[in-house]
Design a protein around this motif. Structure first.
Motif, PDB file in Angstrom:
ATOM      1  N   ALA A   1       0.822  -1.208   0.000  1.00 19.77           N
ATOM      2  CA  ALA A   1       0.000   0.000   0.000  1.00 19.77           C
ATOM      3  C   ALA A   1       0.857   1.259   0.000  1.00 19.77           C
ATOM      4  CB  ALA A   1      -0.930  -0.006   1.213  1.00 19.77           C
ATOM      5  N   LEU A   2       1.960   1.233   0.747  1.00 22.28           N
ATOM      6  CA  LEU A   2       2.846   2.396   0.773  1.00 22.28           C
ATOM      7  C   LEU A   2       3.513   2.606  -0.581  1.00 22.28           C
ATOM      8  CD1 LEU A   2       4.395   1.908   4.314  1.00 22.28           C
ATOM      9  CD2 LEU A   2       2.894   3.785   3.597  1.00 22.28           C
ATOM     10  N   ARG A   3       3.927   1.526  -1.211  1.00 19.22           N
ATOM     11  CA  ARG A   3       4.520   1.657  -2.548  1.00 19.22           C
ATOM     12  C   ARG A   3       3.493   2.135  -3.564  1.00 19.22           C
ATOM     13  NH1 ARG A   3       7.132  -3.745  -1.578  1.00 19.22           N
ATOM     14  NH2 ARG A   3       9.272  -3.360  -0.891  1.00 19.22           N
ATOM     15  N   ASP A   4       2.301   1.537  -3.531  1.00 20.88           N
ATOM     16  CA  ASP A   4       1.264   1.902  -4.496  1.00 20.88           C
ATOM     17  C   ASP A   4       0.854   3.364  -4.355  1.00 20.88           C
ATOM     18  OD1 ASP A   4       1.302  -0.687  -5.419  1.00 20.88           O
ATOM     19  OD2 ASP A   4      -0.546  -1.290  -4.389  1.00 20.88           O
ATOM     20  N   SER A   5       0.945   3.889  -3.139  1.00 15.81           N
ATOM     21  CA  SER A   5       0.598   5.289  -2.893  1.00 15.81           C
ATOM     22  C   SER A   5       1.731   6.247  -3.257  1.00 15.81           C
ATOM     23  CB  SER A   5       0.218   5.482  -1.422  1.00 15.81           C
ATOM     24  OG  SER A   5      -0.886   4.673  -1.069  1.00 15.81           O
ATOM     25  N   GLY A   6       2.892   5.667  -3.570  1.00 10.96           N
ATOM     26  CA  GLY A   6       4.046   6.505  -3.863  1.00 10.96           C
ATOM     27  C   GLY A   6       4.728   7.039  -2.631  1.00 10.96           C
ATOM     28  N   PHE A   7       4.405   6.473  -1.463  1.00 11.19           N
ATOM     29  CA  PHE A   7       4.964   6.953  -0.206  1.00 11.19           C
ATOM     30  C   PHE A   7       6.278   6.279   0.150  1.00 11.19           C
ATOM     31  CE2 PHE A   7       0.434   7.921   1.536  1.00 11.19           C
ATOM     32  CZ  PHE A   7       0.322   8.959   0.647  1.00 11.19           C
ATOM     33  N   ALA A   8       6.607   5.180  -0.501  1.00 12.67           N
ATOM     34  CA  ALA A   8       7.842   4.455  -0.211  1.00 12.67           C
ATOM     35  C   ALA A   8       8.371   3.888  -1.511  1.00 12.67           C
ATOM     36  CB  ALA A   8       7.600   3.331   0.798  1.00 12.67           C
TER      37      ALA A   8
END
Length: 204
Positions: free
Chosen positions: A176-183
């Motif tokens: 979820a963090l990757r998909d959101s561009g947060f990580a």
């Protein structure tokens, strides 16, 4: 990573197998576990503490203790979640923030608490609070719905995940963090991470 006993790592066989530790390694980040058992009910002093801490990103995973020990109604948890996020944002206005709503708790899903709310209803209230804030313009906030992250086989005691369950939460959070561009991508192989020896994402 703020949460309750599930975040703290209860019933994982080692601290390194708790989902915050596994997700941190997967993302190449040093995870600071701020889970504490029996609490994590949207307490505003905790939100104030989080707002004052330096962080590359924040995750919130609370709500299951709002069903039983300190019962909430769905409207109360909706407002509690909105208030908690507002206080965090007062100090960390642009820090990427992911909220994981309560994972599966079979005994509570359709059972009403002292204020008449099922865990399913409480989960929906939390998720609506996040979606409403995102719709109002918070583009650094993301939601990970928790209901389908785990199955009953991933629970050690009907509430706390076993190692497989912790690994599944970690995968979901990291994704979820990757998909959101947060990580982004993990650290280079070989980088020494606390607690990383002898463990891997998905290890039972």
């Amino acid at each position: 990573m703020h949460g309750d006993s599930i975040t703290e790592g209860w019933l994982s066989t080692r601290p390194a197998h708790s989902w915050p530790a596994v997700a941190g390694r997967a993302l190449g980040l040093d995870a600071v576990n701020l889970g504490y058992a029996g609490a994590a009910r949207g307490e505003l002093p905790t939100a104030e503490q989080l707002a004052a801490l330096p962080a590359e990103l924040l995750t919130l995973a609370f709500g299951t203790n709002c069903w039983g020990r300190t019962p909430h109604s769905a409207p109360l948890l909706y407002e509690t979640t909105r208030a908690f996020l507002a206080v965090v944002r007062a100090g960390r206005p642009r820090t990427p923030l992911l909220l994981l709503s309560p994972v599966l708790r079979p005994e509570a899903e359709a059972t009403r608490n002292a204020l008449g709310a099922t865990l399913a209803e409480l989960r929906t209230a939390m998720e609506e609070a996040v979606r409403d804030r995102v719709a109002a313009g918070d583009d650094r906030l993301a939601l990970l719905p928790g209901r389908d992250v785990l199955g009953a086989q991933d629970l050690a005691d009907g509430l706390h995940p076993n190692d497989r369950g912790h690994a599944r939460i970690a995968r979901a959070v990291a994704g979820a963090l990757r998909d959101s561009g947060f990580a982004g991508t993990p650290r280079a192989p070989g980088r020494d991470l606390p607690g990383a020896r002898g463990t891997r994402l998905g290890a039972d």
